[in-house]
Design an enzyme around this catalytic site. Structure first.
Site, PDB file in Angstrom:
ATOM      1  N   TYR B 289      39.830  22.867  21.391  1.00  0.00           N
ATOM      2  CA  TYR B 289      40.581  23.717  20.624  1.00  0.00           C
ATOM      3  C   TYR B 289      39.432  24.608  19.955  1.00  0.00           C
ATOM      4  O   TYR B 289      38.878  23.933  19.125  1.00  0.00           O
ATOM      5  CB  TYR B 289      41.482  23.322  19.691  1.00  0.00           C
ATOM      6  N   TYR B 339      43.434  34.530  22.526  1.00  0.00           N
ATOM      7  CA  TYR B 339      43.917  33.361  21.541  1.00  0.00           C
ATOM      8  C   TYR B 339      45.169  33.137  21.561  1.00  0.00           C
ATOM      9  O   TYR B 339      46.249  34.040  21.289  1.00  0.00           O
ATOM     10  CB  TYR B 339      43.517  33.672  20.016  1.00  0.00           C
TER      11      TYR B 339
END
Lengths: 137, 387
Positions: B289, B339
């Site tokens: 992440y 994203y």
């Protein structure tokens, strides 16, 4: 003096005594009457024993800069005139951490580990916001 | 409170379908529409019929209007009356948490085939990611702390002071993932290369973060279909098994001096590795992440890929590049692909383990680690994907 446009503290969720003390330029914290733990942030029960019995006690208002950042962009228009400004994570001597601003310094004068002490800015007739400044050696 | 990590669910759940829509600046898109499109693509990928889906787990997008009831509106719009459903909002750790919940629900017999779905029109919906940090009861916006950069920048600064980590080392993450996006025609930053100098010259946003330390803001949708390993054997693709999983939280951000270092992430990775029966040396490819460059450094330290404090030199030496020790974020990540709050990381992990990642395939990849983290940095989870 122009109106204060920045976010003001709300006094819901039991935080009114904290902000009333700020108005008197006193930094306080909730201390559990059963186990003595001092909790932060403000909450309805002790984070160690869940007791709801507590009193507000004064704290020294001193600590050290744990980290800090510098805003070069205003994410909120009320802060546009302040750019570049700092936001600091301060490790209080009582063991909790607070978010605040270091005042009276330029960003390159801030250091991790620096000793700081609280002061209060009376931002409106009703609200005072705790901020920090370096402790003079 | 040390507990022996469970191995009960090792390899019992499988990901059998993944779908990702176009991503980037999608005029006219809506969060709901993108989620439904992703669902259709994932159903097609799995080679199943919509009627076989009896569980719906959703992650409301930042521009979704349904809040905590999102799972109901999504199911209605998809024409599904699920046996099992919920929505979770854990920011960048929601995707992994929903896949884990799907596996638990299936193992418990509450559902057989669960669709996990996310859609967001953050880009065209005007999402500025500028809300105040802290909590409703004590907003840190009082002190000017707005936007998600702040928490991570705070950690990066302390890491720099404590270990000598540099902005150039953070830049190495940004440049590496941008290179990887050049092998991904679906990436928003496909065809747009950058150098370390570009990173250093990009404007400061929240120091120590330059603009190129920050992820993109994108429209798009992702769906992931989960079923039992047993049932997965009969489906279109070779199943990708979830061999290990872990979750963890540092909720007490104000009472722990090590909050900035995100101690829960270490527990998350230890749990996932233990369930899978693997260690960091067994990971062929990783999808970390990466809302900000610094996030990747902490995953490396918490996963034991390097020692605490040594992640800066580790990334600068090129260890995350294709063909190196730990090829990471092979799609370009949140920094250069799109994203999607960590959802694309699981999709990419599935494609790598299936061996269908094309020009960006890590040769022989059998074990992929995916991670997610969200909120005030204090939610996290991980999946170990294997064949």
């Amino acid at each position: 003096m122009s109106a204060y446009e920045k976010l003001l503290p709300d006094t819901l969720d039991g935080s009114k005594p904290f902000w009333d003390a700020c108005r008197r330029h006193e930094l306080t914290i909730q201390e559990c009457l059963e186990c003595g733990h001092r909790r932060w942030p403000i909450g309805p029960a002790c984070t160690h024993c869940l007791s709801t019995d507590f009193s507000w006690v004064g704290v020294a208002g001193t600590g050290e800069v744990w980290s800090w950042i510098t805003y070069h962009q205003a994410f909120n228009s009320a802060w546009a005139a302040d750019v570049p400004y700092n936001v600091a994570l301060i490790r209080m001597d009582e063991g909790h951490t607070m978010i605040s601003n270091i005042v009276g310094v330029t960003p390159d004068e801030i250091r991790i580990g620096q000793r700081v002490e609280v002061l209060f800015e009376d931002v409106t007739d009703e609200a005072s916001v705790p901020k920090f400044r370096p402790v003079k050696p | 409170m040390n507990q022996t990590p469970s191995t009960n669910l090792r390899g019992r759940g499988a990901i059998v379908g993944v779908g990702r829509t176009a991503m980037g600046n999608l005029q006219g898109s809506t969060a709901l529409g993108l989620g439904l499109e992703a669902l259709r693509l994932a159903i097609e990928d799995a080679g199943i019929s919509k009627d076989e889906i009896d569980g719906i787990l959703t992650h409301p997008g930042t521009t979704s209007r349904e809040g905590a009831n999102h799972y109901l509106r999504f199911s209605e719009a998809a024409g599904i009356d699920p046996r099992y459903a919920a929505s979770k909002s854990m920011g960048g750790s929601t995707a992994g948490a929903l896949v884990q919940e799907a596996i638990m629900a299936i193992d418990a017999g509450l559902a057989t085939t669960v669709a996990c779905v996310f859609g967001d029109a953050a880009r065209t919906g005007g999402q500025k990611f500028n809300s105040p940090s802290g909590d409703p009861g004590l907003s840190w916006g009082i002190w000017g702390m707005f936007g998600p950069q702040a928490n991570s920048a705070m950690g990066a600064r302390r890491h720099m002071a404590q270990y000598g980590t540099t902005s150039e080392q953070l830049g190495a993450v940004s440049v590496t993932f941008r290179e990887h996006a050049q092998n991904n025609p679906d990436a928003v930053m496909y065809g747009k290369t950058i150098t370390l100098e570009d990173h250093q010259k990009s404007r400061m946003v929240v120091e120590p973060f330059h603009l190129l330390d920050c992820c993109l803001i994108s429209d798009g949708g992702v769906a992931i279909i989960v079923t039992s390993a047993e049932r997965a054997k009969d489906l279109k693709h070779p199943p990708v098994l979830v061999a290990g999983m872990g979750q963890g939280y540092t909720a007490r951000k104000n009472e722990r001096e090590d909050w900035w270092y995100l101690p829960h992430q270490k527990n998350v990775l230890e749990s996932a590795f233990a369930m899978a029966g693997v260690g960091p040396e067994d990971i062929d490819v990783a999808q970390f992440y990466d809302n900000f460059t610094f996030s990747v450094l902490l995953w490396l330290e918490h996963g034991g890929f390097c020692q605490p404090g040594e992640s800066g030199p580790f990334v600068a030496e090129g260890n995350l590049k294709m063909g190196s020790r730990l090829p990471s974020n092979t799609h370009g990540g949140s920094l250069s692909d799109a994203y999607m709050q960590g959802w694309t990381h699981i999709v990419e992990g599935v494609r790598q383990v299936r061996g269908e990642a094309g020009d960006r395939q890590v040769p022989g990849a059998e074990t992929c680690l995916t991670t997610g983290r969200g909120m005030a940095l204090n939610t996290a989870n991980a999946l170990v994907l294997t064949r």
